[in-house]
Enzyme design. Sequence first.
Site, PDB file in Angstrom:
ATOM      1  CE  LYS A  61      35.553  52.698 -50.872  1.00  0.00           C
ATOM      2  NZ  LYS A  61      34.566  51.628 -50.568  1.00  0.00           N
ATOM      3  CD  GLU A  77      42.284  55.708 -35.748  1.00  0.00           C
ATOM      4  OE1 GLU A  77      42.320  54.734 -34.955  1.00  0.00           O
ATOM      5  OE2 GLU A  77      42.616  56.855 -35.421  1.00  0.00           O
ATOM      6  CB  CYS A 109      37.606  48.444 -34.423  1.00  0.00           C
ATOM      7  SG  CYS A 109      37.080  50.070 -33.868  1.00  0.00           S
ATOM      8  CD  GLU A 162      39.046  43.080 -36.164  1.00  0.00           C
ATOM      9  OE1 GLU A 162      39.518  43.094 -37.311  1.00  0.00           O
ATOM     10  OE2 GLU A 162      38.764  44.108 -35.529  1.00  0.00           O
TER      11      GLU A 162
HETATM   12  P1  NAP Z   1      37.876  46.698 -44.976  1.00  0.00           P
HETATM   13  O1  NAP Z   1      37.466  45.522 -45.762  1.00  0.00           O
HETATM   14  O2  NAP Z   1      39.314  46.922 -44.703  1.00  0.00           O
HETATM   15  O3  NAP Z   1      37.251  47.959 -45.740  1.00  0.00           O
HETATM   16  C1  NAP Z   1      37.325  49.289 -45.238  1.00  0.00           C
HETATM   17  C2  NAP Z   1      37.171  50.261 -46.387  1.00  0.00           C
HETATM   18  O4  NAP Z   1      38.276  50.120 -47.282  1.00  0.00           O
HETATM   19  C3  NAP Z   1      35.928  50.059 -47.229  1.00  0.00           C
HETATM   20  O5  NAP Z   1      35.442  51.307 -47.671  1.00  0.00           O
HETATM   21  C4  NAP Z   1      36.471  49.238 -48.382  1.00  0.00           C
HETATM   22  O6  NAP Z   1      35.674  49.295 -49.549  1.00  0.00           O
HETATM   23  C5  NAP Z   1      37.806  49.895 -48.591  1.00  0.00           C
HETATM   24  N1  NAP Z   1      38.774  49.066 -49.329  1.00  0.00           N
HETATM   25  C6  NAP Z   1      38.764  47.724 -49.525  1.00  0.00           C
HETATM   26  N2  NAP Z   1      39.838  47.353 -50.266  1.00  0.00           N
HETATM   27  C7  NAP Z   1      40.529  48.481 -50.549  1.00  0.00           C
HETATM   28  C8  NAP Z   1      41.741  48.746 -51.279  1.00  0.00           C
HETATM   29  N3  NAP Z   1      42.447  47.780 -51.849  1.00  0.00           N
HETATM   30  N4  NAP Z   1      42.165  50.021 -51.353  1.00  0.00           N
HETATM   31  C9  NAP Z   1      41.483  51.017 -50.753  1.00  0.00           C
HETATM   32  N5  NAP Z   1      40.337  50.826 -50.064  1.00  0.00           N
HETATM   33  C10 NAP Z   1      39.868  49.571 -49.957  1.00  0.00           C
HETATM   34  O7  NAP Z   1      37.175  46.731 -43.567  1.00  0.00           O
HETATM   35  P2  NAP Z   1      35.634  46.478 -43.262  1.00  0.00           P
HETATM   36  O8  NAP Z   1      35.382  45.029 -43.462  1.00  0.00           O
HETATM   37  O9  NAP Z   1      34.803  47.463 -43.994  1.00  0.00           O
HETATM   38  O10 NAP Z   1      35.567  46.900 -41.710  1.00  0.00           O
HETATM   39  C11 NAP Z   1      35.945  46.064 -40.680  1.00  0.00           C
HETATM   40  C12 NAP Z   1      37.366  46.336 -40.208  1.00  0.00           C
HETATM   41  O11 NAP Z   1      37.511  47.702 -39.844  1.00  0.00           O
HETATM   42  C13 NAP Z   1      37.724  45.548 -38.973  1.00  0.00           C
HETATM   43  O12 NAP Z   1      39.032  45.058 -39.076  1.00  0.00           O
HETATM   44  C14 NAP Z   1      37.634  46.597 -37.860  1.00  0.00           C
HETATM   45  O13 NAP Z   1      38.383  46.305 -36.710  1.00  0.00           O
HETATM   46  C15 NAP Z   1      38.122  47.803 -38.549  1.00  0.00           C
HETATM   47  N6  NAP Z   1      37.674  49.011 -37.846  1.00  0.00           N
HETATM   48  C16 NAP Z   1      38.584  49.792 -37.189  1.00  0.00           C
HETATM   49  C17 NAP Z   1      38.174  50.926 -36.500  1.00  0.00           C
HETATM   50  C18 NAP Z   1      39.144  51.822 -35.781  1.00  0.00           C
HETATM   51  O14 NAP Z   1      38.776  52.954 -35.499  1.00  0.00           O
HETATM   52  N7  NAP Z   1      40.361  51.393 -35.481  1.00  0.00           N
HETATM   53  C19 NAP Z   1      36.811  51.248 -36.485  1.00  0.00           C
HETATM   54  C20 NAP Z   1      35.923  50.431 -37.152  1.00  0.00           C
HETATM   55  C21 NAP Z   1      36.371  49.321 -37.848  1.00  0.00           C
HETATM   56  P3  NAP Z   1      34.563  48.146 -49.796  1.00  0.00           P
HETATM   57  O15 NAP Z   1      33.459  48.457 -48.879  1.00  0.00           O
HETATM   58  O16 NAP Z   1      34.172  48.299 -51.214  1.00  0.00           O
HETATM   59  O17 NAP Z   1      35.209  46.820 -49.498  1.00  0.00           O
END
Ligand code: NAP
Length: 479
Positions: free
Chosen positions: A155, A230, A264, A365
């Site tokens: 996804k 992650e 991140c 963040e």
């Molecule tokens: P996010 O809002 O948490 O979304 C990540 C993924 O989860 C997207 O595909 C999102 O779909 C999906 N999602 C949202 N709500 C969900 C739910 N209730 N159940 C299951 N899946 C759901 O994060 P983001 O805004 O895309 O990315 C930024 C974040 O990712 C930051 O906090 C960053 O630090 C973190 N990050 C961490 C790493 C690492 O390796 N540790 C790497 C990169 C990024 P939608 O797109 O439809 O919302």
Amino acid sequence: MDRRNPANGLLTGRYALASVDDADRAVAGAREAFDSGVWSTMASIDRGRILLAWAELIRLNKERLAQIEAAEVGKPIRIARGDIQGAIDLTQYAGTLAFDIHGDAFDHVHGTDLGVVLKEPIGVVAAIVPWNFPAIIYSQKVPFALAAGCTVVVKPAEMTPGTALEMSRLALDAGVPPGVLNIITGEGSVVGQRLAEHPDIDLLSFTGSTKVSHDIAAAASTTHKHLSFELGGKGATIVFDDANLDDAVDGVLFGVYFNQGETCIAGTRLLVQDTIADAFVAQLASRAAELRVGDVFDDETDIGAMISESHLKKVLEYVESGTAAGATLVTGGTRVNVEGIEDGLFVAPTILDHVAAASRVFQEEIFGPVLVTARFTTDEEAISLANDTVYGLANGVWTKNVDRAIRFGRALRSGTVWINTSNDGAPQLPFGGYKESGNAREKGRAGLEEYLVSKTFHIHVGPRTPFYSTRAAVPTESA
Ligand code: NAP
Ligand code: MG
């Protein structure tokens, strides 16, 4: 849904929004493919060969994939090209790991027995991917899960599914059998949520925000699927006066502004020794002001667009909250209008100085091109400032004192510590978080092990030593 390039407002893709039924069909397909053994019982060397062929197809399509990545994320093309090269490297590395999947053997257990520990694929994997590094994060999961013999449902983030779809198509061309790799585009709150609840998924690997990880853990709580997380970060970069300061300036800028700060592992907190702080921050500020913001298809561009209008607002609100809490705005802090581009969501590279450790900009963040700076006097103060966060993804230290470097490497509570480098990594080096930054490791052998589960054969050798002694039959009383 339509996706528009956040750096110019132009349409880049039109995608299906999957329903819960679509998610269920994808999981059923992955389950059937796993249980059929078409992939999970294939000679692992053959799986490896298919992954290497896949990497080669990605390489042949590198420029096309980089253009999609740059347009959908609004990131500079130079960075997008590096991302696709990263995807190729990860896929090749995972392919070579497949050649070397093995368990363990224990001879002379209890003196005579033989123990064999197999490593089996964990089963059906769901991979949920964020929007900031769509191709790389897909490639930290999918090729490793496939190398292990798992089947997968991916996804991607709603706003950036393009490269995941195209790379998955190339996987089919490379010989991954139909049904083994499935991809559904759509909303996290709908299909992501369904994957979290689904009883037929054995492992869910999620990269994204810490907040959503808690929602996923709650939704998954009526199942016993494995959960790999992650998550977010709030990395500190510590600069000592004994460092090579020219290198440190470039490293700090790269650490915080790479991918316009939507990273991140960004080194968003600068902790600088007070003896050099004023001069160091002044030098950073003049270099930050030189960075080129704008046209993401220009090779010379350093800083692209924020992913969405609402995210841009959030980043600027953070800057305001920082100055309201007493920090000094040294440079940036505003939206940038780039000549010739109408709808670009650009934020100027920003530096806040004299930031209090308790303030929101130091603790939360921001996920934009914003550096927050604090000063320290002693080593102990630097360690405690760096560790004063719920996150623990990556931290860095710049020093030429080897004792200090190793001491900091040990003391910093994060899955990665950079010494005289920033934002660095390689396919063979494991990556992951401490604390609220997650519980998993990707890349390296550890990145394969996530998708394997052990099974133990205990093989008895030779005659059995009876546990129950045979007793003479007790005569029954005759009537
Ligand atoms: P996010 O809002 O948490 O979304 C990540 C993924 O989860 C997207 O595909 C999102 O779909 C999906 N999602 C949202 N709500 C969900 C739910 N209730 N159940 C299951 N899946 C759901 O994060 P983001 O805004 O895309 O990315 C930024 C974040 O990712 C930051 O906090 C960053 O630090 C973190 N990050 C961490 C790493 C690492 O390796 N540790 C790497 C990169 C990024 P939608 O797109 O439809 O919302
Ligand atoms: Mg989101």
